[in-house]
Motif scaffolding. Structure first.
Motif, PDB file in Angstrom:
ATOM      1  N   TRP A 155       0.860  -1.195   0.093  1.00 25.63           N
ATOM      2  CA  TRP A 155      -0.096  -0.054   0.056  1.00 25.63           C
ATOM      3  C   TRP A 155       0.867   1.160  -0.051  1.00 25.63           C
ATOM      4  CZ3 TRP A 155       0.309   3.774   3.836  1.00 25.63           C
ATOM      5  CH2 TRP A 155       0.822   3.020   5.221  1.00 25.63           C
ATOM      6  N   VAL A 156       2.028   1.146   0.592  1.00 26.00           N
ATOM      7  CA  VAL A 156       2.978   2.281   0.535  1.00 26.00           C
ATOM      8  C   VAL A 156       3.400   2.337  -1.046  1.00 26.00           C
ATOM      9  CG1 VAL A 156       5.093   3.191   1.476  1.00 26.00           C
ATOM     10  CG2 VAL A 156       3.673   1.961   3.016  1.00 26.00           C
ATOM     11  N   VAL A 157       3.828   1.400  -1.614  1.00 22.52           N
ATOM     12  CA  VAL A 157       4.329   1.685  -2.854  1.00 22.52           C
ATOM     13  C   VAL A 157       3.213   2.086  -3.626  1.00 22.52           C
ATOM     14  CG1 VAL A 157       5.018   0.286  -4.684  1.00 22.52           C
ATOM     15  CG2 VAL A 157       6.196  -0.236  -2.691  1.00 22.52           C
ATOM     16  N   ALA A 158       1.802   1.819  -3.486  1.00 22.05           N
ATOM     17  CA  ALA A 158       0.825   2.188  -4.317  1.00 22.05           C
ATOM     18  C   ALA A 158       0.596   3.519  -4.235  1.00 22.05           C
ATOM     19  CB  ALA A 158      -0.314   1.209  -4.182  1.00 22.05           C
ATOM     20  N   ALA A 159       0.622   4.013  -2.793  1.00 19.13           N
ATOM     21  CA  ALA A 159       0.444   5.319  -2.679  1.00 19.13           C
ATOM     22  C   ALA A 159       1.444   6.290  -3.160  1.00 19.13           C
ATOM     23  CB  ALA A 159       0.349   5.494  -0.974  1.00 19.13           C
ATOM     24  N   LEU A 160       2.663   5.840  -3.081  1.00 22.13           N
ATOM     25  CA  LEU A 160       3.682   6.634  -3.991  1.00 22.13           C
ATOM     26  C   LEU A 160       3.584   6.814  -5.183  1.00 22.13           C
ATOM     27  CD1 LEU A 160       6.907   5.194  -1.857  1.00 22.13           C
ATOM     28  CD2 LEU A 160       5.847   7.476  -1.814  1.00 22.13           C
ATOM     29  N   VAL A 161       3.088   5.654  -5.869  1.00 19.05           N
ATOM     30  CA  VAL A 161       2.769   5.625  -7.502  1.00 19.05           C
ATOM     31  C   VAL A 161       1.719   6.509  -7.698  1.00 19.05           C
ATOM     32  CG1 VAL A 161       2.071   4.153  -9.370  1.00 19.05           C
ATOM     33  CG2 VAL A 161       3.904   3.455  -7.840  1.00 19.05           C
ATOM     34  N   ALA A 162       0.652   6.657  -7.046  1.00 22.19           N
ATOM     35  CA  ALA A 162      -0.381   7.372  -7.100  1.00 22.19           C
ATOM     36  C   ALA A 162      -0.180   8.711  -6.980  1.00 22.19           C
ATOM     37  CB  ALA A 162      -1.709   6.956  -6.254  1.00 22.19           C
ATOM     38  N   LEU A 163       0.718   9.041  -5.941  1.00 24.18           N
ATOM     39  CA  LEU A 163       0.992  10.394  -5.958  1.00 24.18           C
ATOM     40  C   LEU A 163       1.727  10.880  -6.949  1.00 24.18           C
ATOM     41  CD1 LEU A 163       2.131  10.542  -2.119  1.00 24.18           C
ATOM     42  CD2 LEU A 163       0.190  12.100  -3.051  1.00 24.18           C
ATOM     43  N   ALA A 164       2.699  10.190  -7.436  1.00 27.56           N
ATOM     44  CA  ALA A 164       3.672  10.522  -8.683  1.00 27.56           C
ATOM     45  C   ALA A 164       2.706  10.814  -9.806  1.00 27.56           C
ATOM     46  CB  ALA A 164       4.731   9.654  -8.947  1.00 27.56           C
ATOM     47  N   GLY A 165       1.564   9.777 -10.244  1.00 32.63           N
ATOM     48  CA  GLY A 165       0.839  10.158 -11.262  1.00 32.63           C
ATOM     49  C   GLY A 165      -0.003  11.139 -11.033  1.00 32.63           C
ATOM     50  N   ALA A 166      -0.493  11.614  -9.738  1.00 30.29           N
ATOM     51  CA  ALA A 166      -1.436  12.795  -9.629  1.00 30.29           C
ATOM     52  C   ALA A 166      -0.504  14.229  -9.956  1.00 30.29           C
ATOM     53  CB  ALA A 166      -1.701  13.016  -7.970  1.00 30.29           C
ATOM     54  N   ALA A 167       0.819  13.819  -9.786  1.00 26.95           N
ATOM     55  CA  ALA A 167       1.813  15.279 -10.036  1.00 26.95           C
ATOM     56  C   ALA A 167       1.969  15.308 -11.411  1.00 26.95           C
ATOM     57  CB  ALA A 167       3.046  14.809  -9.015  1.00 26.95           C
TER      58      ALA A 167
END
Lengths: 184, 107
Positions: B56-68
């Motif tokens: 979930w940490v990895v997924a959250a980081l990927v989501a943040l990068a995508g959102a940026a």
């Protein structure tokens, strides 16, 4: 200074053989007695007692060091003994203990002691399982009713009843043989 | 009676053989625990990563990068055509296109 059960348990959890051996040596007497109370047959009881120690090691992380180690272990031992009893349908034995007949006694005294012991074994073996455990924990191991209730997972009142009825049955079985038991 | 019962239940040995038998059966589990404790002590620097590098940490980081990144794409890609269209419209609708062109040519 004697190392506490909690400290030994912590070391055993890290794989310290000496610490685990010290725990086993310290508690083997009570664990084996409880197993014998449940099962009867001494060999099967020792198997169950060994299983109990292995099970305790397996789940030693669940032991709360702020609480006494003995009741936690006895609970595991009781369950291990009951499990083994269910699995094997162990045949209870009421073998006469040879120790009683060979310790500085006259033949008559040795025979009387042996008969008393035989009666005790028979009367104890005839008690219901939970009464045997409750009487053993209360009268032999010295646990309080509340502790036994926690170990067995039953209400304290049930334990009191089990101890009362178990002791009464034993007294009645032995009274004819030894009238002094009436005063206990 | 208690003493008699205790004597009935107490094994007729000193417990050493029993203890050794338990230790023998527990040797594998004790070895694994010891090895695990040693391995844990050898690599303490990575414990935080093992503890936190969860899916979930990895997924959250990927989501943040995508959102940026995602909002920047339409802005960058859509700006040029809109700007170009407005410039050409200005040329076509200008009151004096020749003048505009002359200024452009002059530059």
């Amino acid at each position: 200074m004697v190392e506490s059960d909690g400290a030994l348990a912590a070391r055993a959890a890290a794989g310290d053989r000496d610490a685990f051996g010290a725990l086993v040596a310290r508690h083997q007497g009570s664990v084996r007695r409880v197993a014998r109370a449940v099962i009867g047959d001494e060999h099967d009881a020792d198997d169950a007692a060994q299983d109990a120690f292995l099970s305790a090691l397996d789940r030693i992380e669940t032991y709360d060091p702020s609480r006494p180690f003995g009741p936690w272990l006895i609970r595991i031992a009781t369950n291990a003994a009951i499990d083994l009893l269910r699995r094997r349908a162990v045949r209870r034995t009421v073998a006469l203990d040879e120790r009683m007949s060979s310790r500085d006694r006259s033949p008559a005294a040795a025979a009387a002691a042996a008969e008393l012991r035989e009666r005790m074994a028979a009367a104890f073996g005839a008690l219901p399982e939970r009464q045997r455990i409750a009487v053993t924990l209360f009268d032999v191991e010295g646990y309080a009713h509340a502790e036994i209730a926690e170990i067995l997972g039953v209400p304290e009142g049930t334990v009191r009843s089990d101890v009362f009825h178990g002791r009464r049955s034993l007294r009645e079985a032995l009274r004819m043989f030894d009238p002094t038991l009436e005063d206990e | 009676m208690n003493e008699l019962l205790k004597r009935h239940l107490t094994p007729d040995d000193d417990g050493r053989a029993f203890t050794e038998a338990v230790l023998l059966r527990a040797s594998g589990a004790l070895y694994r625990r010891g090895a695990g404790a040693t391995a844990g002590a050898d690599a303490p620097a990575w414990e935080w990563l093992e503890r936190w590098a969860r899916p979930w940490v990895v997924a959250a980081l990927v989501a943040l990068a995508g959102a940026a990144l995602v909002p920047a794409l339409p802005r960058g890609g859509g700006w040029a055509p809109a700007e170009a269209a407005s410039a050409s419209d200005a040329l076509l609708t200008a009151p004096a296109p020749d003048l505009v062109l002359a200024v452009t040519d002059g530059n």
